[in-house]
Scaffold this motif. Structure first.
Motif, short mmCIF file in Angstrom:
data_model
loop_
_atom_site.label_atom_id
_atom_site.label_comp_id
_atom_site.label_asym_id
_atom_site.label_seq_id
_atom_site.Cartn_x
_atom_site.Cartn_y
_atom_site.Cartn_z
N ASP A 90 -59.86 2.17 20.60
CA ASP A 90 -58.63 2.09 19.81
C ASP A 90 -58.58 0.87 18.89
O ASP A 90 -57.57 0.63 18.24
CB ASP A 90 -57.41 2.12 20.75
CG ASP A 90 -57.27 3.46 21.44
OD1 ASP A 90 -57.77 4.46 20.89
OD2 ASP A 90 -56.67 3.51 22.52
N HIS A 91 -59.67 0.10 18.82
CA HIS A 91 -59.78 -1.02 17.88
C HIS A 91 -60.75 -0.68 16.76
O HIS A 91 -61.10 -1.52 15.93
CB HIS A 91 -60.21 -2.30 18.61
CG HIS A 91 -60.02 -3.54 17.82
ND1 HIS A 91 -61.07 -4.25 17.30
CD2 HIS A 91 -58.89 -4.19 17.45
CE1 HIS A 91 -60.59 -5.31 16.63
NE2 HIS A 91 -59.28 -5.29 16.71
N LYS A 141 -56.30 -3.74 29.56
CA LYS A 141 -55.63 -3.79 28.26
C LYS A 141 -55.44 -2.37 27.72
O LYS A 141 -56.38 -1.79 27.17
CB LYS A 141 -56.46 -4.61 27.25
CG LYS A 141 -56.68 -6.05 27.64
CD LYS A 141 -55.41 -6.81 27.44
CE LYS A 141 -55.61 -8.29 27.68
NZ LYS A 141 -54.36 -9.00 27.66
N ASN A 143 -53.81 -1.37 25.17
CA ASN A 143 -53.77 -1.33 23.71
C ASN A 143 -54.59 -2.47 23.13
O ASN A 143 -54.69 -3.54 23.72
CB ASN A 143 -52.32 -1.42 23.22
CG ASN A 143 -51.55 -0.18 23.59
OD1 ASN A 143 -51.94 0.93 23.26
ND2 ASN A 143 -50.45 -0.36 24.31
N PRO A 144 -55.17 -2.26 21.94
CA PRO A 144 -56.05 -3.27 21.33
C PRO A 144 -55.26 -4.33 20.58
O PRO A 144 -54.06 -4.17 20.32
CB PRO A 144 -56.86 -2.44 20.34
CG PRO A 144 -55.90 -1.39 19.88
CD PRO A 144 -55.10 -1.04 21.12
N SER A 150 -56.83 -0.29 14.30
CA SER A 150 -56.19 -0.30 15.61
C SER A 150 -55.14 0.80 15.75
O SER A 150 -54.44 1.13 14.80
CB SER A 150 -55.51 -1.65 15.87
OG SER A 150 -56.47 -2.65 16.03
N SER A 152 -52.37 2.13 19.00
CA SER A 152 -51.84 1.94 20.36
C SER A 152 -51.68 3.31 21.02
O SER A 152 -50.74 4.04 20.74
CB SER A 152 -50.50 1.20 20.31
OG SER A 152 -50.71 -0.11 19.85
N ASN A 153 -52.63 3.63 21.90
CA ASN A 153 -52.60 4.90 22.63
C ASN A 153 -52.21 4.72 24.09
O ASN A 153 -52.21 5.68 24.85
CB ASN A 153 -53.96 5.60 22.54
CG ASN A 153 -54.20 6.21 21.17
OD1 ASN A 153 -53.30 6.78 20.57
ND2 ASN A 153 -55.42 6.08 20.67
N ASN A 154 -51.93 3.48 24.49
CA ASN A 154 -51.51 3.18 25.87
C ASN A 154 -52.46 3.82 26.90
O ASN A 154 -52.03 4.53 27.79
CB ASN A 154 -50.07 3.64 26.11
CG ASN A 154 -49.10 2.86 25.26
OD1 ASN A 154 -49.13 1.64 25.24
ND2 ASN A 154 -48.26 3.57 24.52
N ARG A 155 -53.74 3.52 26.76
CA ARG A 155 -54.76 4.10 27.62
C ARG A 155 -54.81 3.38 28.96
O ARG A 155 -55.09 2.19 29.02
CB ARG A 155 -56.14 4.02 26.96
CG ARG A 155 -56.22 4.63 25.57
CD ARG A 155 -56.03 6.10 25.56
NE ARG A 155 -57.14 6.71 26.27
CZ ARG A 155 -57.16 7.98 26.61
NH1 ARG A 155 -56.16 8.77 26.32
NH2 ARG A 155 -58.19 8.48 27.25
N TYR A 159 -58.34 0.15 26.31
CA TYR A 159 -58.40 0.67 24.94
C TYR A 159 -59.80 0.99 24.44
O TYR A 159 -59.96 1.63 23.41
CB TYR A 159 -57.68 -0.26 23.96
CG TYR A 159 -58.35 -1.58 23.71
CD1 TYR A 159 -59.35 -1.70 22.75
CD2 TYR A 159 -57.97 -2.72 24.40
CE1 TYR A 159 -59.96 -2.91 22.50
CE2 TYR A 159 -58.58 -3.94 24.15
CZ TYR A 159 -59.57 -4.04 23.21
OH TYR A 159 -60.18 -5.24 22.98
#
Length: 191
Positions: A90-91, A141, A143-144, A150, A152-155, A159
């Motif tokens: 996600d980054h 983490k 989110n990145p 970037s 934010s997928n809230n993995r 991320y």
């Protein structure tokens, strides 16, 4: 999913982030093969990045031992020979290398960051190209940090699937240039 042969009968045990994208399967001949799953995971931002990397750089997600990488922002200095995979997180997308693949003379400036940081930095002499030296997983983490790619997928698993002890460089045309080795080019023609 791409497979590669594994010698030996027992699949090694991998921890955390590595295990999330690596599984083992039994081949018809009775030997085990590793099965790598994509880090793109059908997320829109990662699929977008995968398409951009494959279109602009021509790099498949899983690596080889013959592709050559050069620092396009630093006078096309050699970066590495071969790569492990592209990590779609996600980054943004990053090329993953093992230590033996990196041309270390291209990165004479090393910045050791505090133990709480997730990576150290290796820089070209001109200070324009950085190689990330991963020293901690980002599994805590979701989110990145901020960045041009970037999302934010809230993995819950973190991320990105960066592995400790591996080295990463942005998979961007302004950062790297790619030259495919003879065996890679031949394999690409056969597909």
């Amino acid at each position: 999913v791409e497979c590669g042969p594994v010698t030996g009968l027992n699949a090694p045990r991998l921890g955390g982030a590595a295990a999330h994208h690596l599984e083992w399967a039994m081949a018809p001949g009775g030997h085990r093969v590793r099965v790598l799953s994509s880090t793109a995971q059908h997320l829109p931002n990662r699929e977008r990045d995968k398409m951009r990397v494959e279109t602009m750089l021509g790099l498949p997600e899983f690596g080889d031992s013959t592709t050559e990488f050069y620092a396009s922002g630093s006078g096309f200095l050699p970066v590495a020979l071969g790569y492990e995979r592209i990590v779609y997180g996600d980054h943004g997308p990053y090329v993953e290398f093992c230590s033996h693949q990196v041309c270390w003379s291209t990165f004479p400036n090393f910045v050791e960051r505090p133990a709480t940081c997730f990576f150290d930095e290796a820089w070209t002499a001109d200070g324009l190209t950085m190689l990330y030296c991963q020293k901690r997983h980002v599994t805590n983490k979701p989110n990145p940090p901020c960045g041009p790619w970037s999302a934010s997928n809230n993995r819950p698993e973190g991320y990105a699937n960066y592995l400790v002890g591996r080295f990463y460089i942005a998979a961007e045309v302004g950062t790297i240039a790619v030259r495919f080795g003879d065996s890679t080019a031949a394999a690409r023609r056969r597909r």
